[in-house]
Design a protein around this motif. Structure first.
Motif: not given
Length: 686
Positions: A229, A246-247, A340-341, A370-371, A379, A383, A414
């Motif tokens: 990542q 990650t995102m 973000s996630r 996001s995420g 996704h 996931w 996203d």
């Protein structure tokens, strides 16, 4: 030459004239007396006598100015006056003393001194201070330097209030065990936290954003777990941060550009940001180049050293978590909140965590997500989640956001962005539809230190018009820094007016200029990156440093008389609440420089000087500096403990000069590390 009467005679003159109501001005009378005494001139004494003669003789005064006179008291006064006068003549005649010898004659100019160098004894008056701050020595019995030993090497990353062993005592539901749990007083360590062996001064900003010494944060866990990542890489003796996440596989800069296409990041309307579950804080790191100031936080968990990496990179960050207690920030603080996630269950617990985000978002502020579950349709397989669970999660978040009166601005790819209402006029009306959350009642929305979160909606300040912004409209950056904050304009900050705010801003410009004159490291651009103000008040210290390549964590102590942290955020600065009787939620060696104004006066009789200074030593980098300003008597005792910490220190005078009781203690922490382990010693030898 006229002989001076005894001084008590003047008192009797005043009494006589008062009794007989003599018709002349007494302040002029004493002026004549002073003139006659000072210059010993016949003219002076004659003017006095003439003025006294205005009343005429005593018989005339008795007949014209008074109807009834007590002759008994008058006789006593006359006798006392006469005796006093005779005594004065007798004393002044002894030894040939006259008024001429009472007051020596001094030459008025240098020319007179040059012309008559032998005619008089030249007396040079020295008005300079002979007791400066540098010459002060410990005065009280408690002010004795005691050597404070180093702690064991394995404590090099000790964070007292997030200690893993202590956290196991607390329940795991809602992640309570990862919140602050500080040691009792009898558990406090009385030793200095060592830096790890090989510790090196961090790279200077902006290089530090991308590169960190391995010896400073010796953890490779993330380089393995997040290898795919692009979070962090290990190369030789250092870590590299490519800016990935990650995102945002294309990097944080490109990710922020994507956000900038959806909301305006360039017009100065967005200045403060909070990143929840930040990872290594790459999002915050790249926001800084856009004049947006973030606070990033993450818990101390299995993703070891996330916040430590962020701080080592020169990015503002704290250890923290959304669990059961409010985040340590005031209401209406941030322009943006970002996730973000971040793995926070936003839709659970009746939307408790989104309700807390609502509290700290300013009216009109943005929440960016996001995420999971955003764009779950594309996704869900990657996931490892079912379509149903992700859809349920998405619907839960949407429902909570609507109940908070947020408007969903956009969802693109996203990214999903919601905006908070600018006031609560409509929101109060739709409580008929959304029964929950109800509005909080009788709560201080800025109280956020060890305060439990509640599933109620923090009401915004009242407005009279639907177009009005609750609490007042903020100026755009950079004007926001010096514009009088709305909280001050509204009169909600006790004792602070717009005029006072302006004077405080100018005062701190002068003080910081003085600091740079006495601390060459602070004056060197780029020498310090992470700064801490332990008692920030209105944020004047940070505001005066705004043009330096540094950021300041402004702390408002919870024991302070006035809660001013909201003002600091309205200026476009960042900060947190803290009690300095406890440790800060941060790693050792967080700050390059610490400023402490009146901290030890504030905490007198609350907690020990040694405990506060040990915490300062823990969070200060080797070769970092401290400026402590306080009353001179307090600083004498503080300096004795500072000497026990083996800091290089010196006392110096206030910028107002040596006659001001407040002094400055300037200190630098020495460079020292834990000894090398056997393994490290063998590696060095080979």
């Amino acid at each position: 030459m006229l002989t001076l009467p005894h001084k008590s005679s003047y008192i009797y003159i005043y009494i006589i004239c008062h009794i007989f109501e003599f018709d002349f001005s007494f302040h002029k009378l004493f002026g004549y007396i002073f003139s006659a005494i000072s210059f010993n001139t016949r003219v002076g004494w004659e003017r006095l006598v003439r003025k006294m003669a205005i009343c005429g003789n005593l018989t005339h005064c008795l007949s014209t100015k008074t109807k009834k006179t007590n002759l008994f008291y008058m006789a006593i006064i006359v006798v006392l006056f006469s005796v006093s006068y005779l005594v004065g003549i007798w004393k002044h005649s002894r030894g040939g003393i006259t008024s001429a010898t009472l007051l020596p004659t001094l030459p008025c100019t240098n020319d007179q001194l040059t012309k008559n160098p032998t005619e008089t004894n030249i007396i040079t008056l020295d008005f300079t201070a002979h007791h400066t701050a540098e010459l002060l020595v410990p005065l009280s019995p408690e002010a004795r330097a005691v050597h404070i030993p180093p702690c064991k090497a394995e404590l090099s990353e000790y964070t007292p209030c997030q200690d893993a062993a202590r956290s196991l005592k607390f329940e795991r539901e809602m992640l309570v065990y990862r919140e602050r749990h500080c040691p009792d007083k009898n558990e406090l360590l009385q030793c200095r936290i060592p830096a790890p062996h090989g510790y090196t001064t961090p790279f200077r900003w902006p290089k530090s954003r991308d590169t960190v010494w391995y010896a400073n944060v010796p953890h490779k866990h993330l380089t393995v777990e997040k290898a795919g990542q692009n979070w962090v890489r290990f190369e030789g003796d250092r870590f590299k941060f490519p800016g990935g996440g990650t995102m945002f596989p294309r990097g944080a800069d490109a990710y922020i550009d994507d956000i900038g296409k959806l909301i305006n990041l360039k017009d100065g309307s967005i200045r403060t940001a909070i990143d929840t579950g930040c990872g290594v804080a790459s999002w915050g790191a790249y926001l800084l180049s856009r004049n947006i100031l973030p606070i990033s936080f993450a818990p101390k968990d299995t993703h070891e050293a996330q916040v430590q990496f962020a701080l080592e990179r020169g990015v503002p960050a704290l250890i923290g978590i959304l669990a059961t207690e409010k985040l340590p920030y005031p209401s209406r603080a941030f322009d943006i909140a970002h996730c973000s996630r971040c793995l926070i269950p936003w839709g659970q617990y009746d939307g408790l965590y989104l309700t807390e985000v609502d509290r700290i978002l300013r009216p009109g502020g943005y929440w960016i997500l996001s995420g999971p579950p955003v764009n779950w349709e594309n996704h869900w397989k990657g996931w490892n989640r079912t379509r149903e669970s992700l859809n349920e999660e998405q619907n839960g978040i949407e429902s909570v956001a609507r109940s908070l009166c947020w408007k969903k601005l956009v969802q693109k790819n996203d990214l999903a962005i919601w905006q908070k209402a600018t006031n609560h006029i409509h929101c109060k009306l739709n409580r008929k539809v959304f029964r929950k959350p109800t509005f909080c009642q009788d709560q201080d929305p800025d109280k956020a230190w060890y305060t439990k979160m509640e599933s109620c909606l923090t009401p915004l300040p009242e407005v009279s018009d639907l177009t009005e912004t609750s609490g007042g409209q903020l100026a755009d950056w950079p004007e926001r820094l010096t514009t009088v904050p709305p909280r001050i304009l509204s009169g909600s900050i006790k004792g602070v007016t717009g005029e006072f705010f302006g004077k405080d801003t100018e005062l701190w410009k002068k003080r910081v200029s003085h600091y740079k004159a006495v601390d060459h490291q602070l004056a060197e651009p780029g020498r310090y990156r992470n700064l801490l103000d332990m008692n920030a008040y209105l944020g004047g210290f940070a505001a005066a440093l705004i043009d330096d390549p540094a950021w300041v964590m402004n702390v408002v102590p919870v024991e302070a008389d006035v809660n001013t942290l909201g003002v600091i955020y309205e200026r476009g600065l960042i900060g947190t609440y803290q009690s300095w009787c406890e440790a800060m939620s941060t790693y050792p060696r967080t700050y390059d420089f610490i400023h402490a104004e009146s901290i030890f006066t504030l905490y007198k009789d609350r907690c020990a000087i040694e405990d506060i200074l040990l915490e300062m030593d823990r969070i200060l980098r080797p070769q970092g500096s401290v400026i402590i300003r306080d009353d001179v008597d307090v600083l004498v005792n503080v300096k004795s403990v500072v000497d026990g910490l083996q800091w290089d220190s010196r006392m110096t005078d206030h910028e107002g000069g040596p006659h001001v009781r407040e002094k400055l203690l300037i200190a630098t922490k020495q460079y020292w590390t834990a000894p090398a382990t056997d393994k490290e010693a063998k590696q060095t030898a080979s």
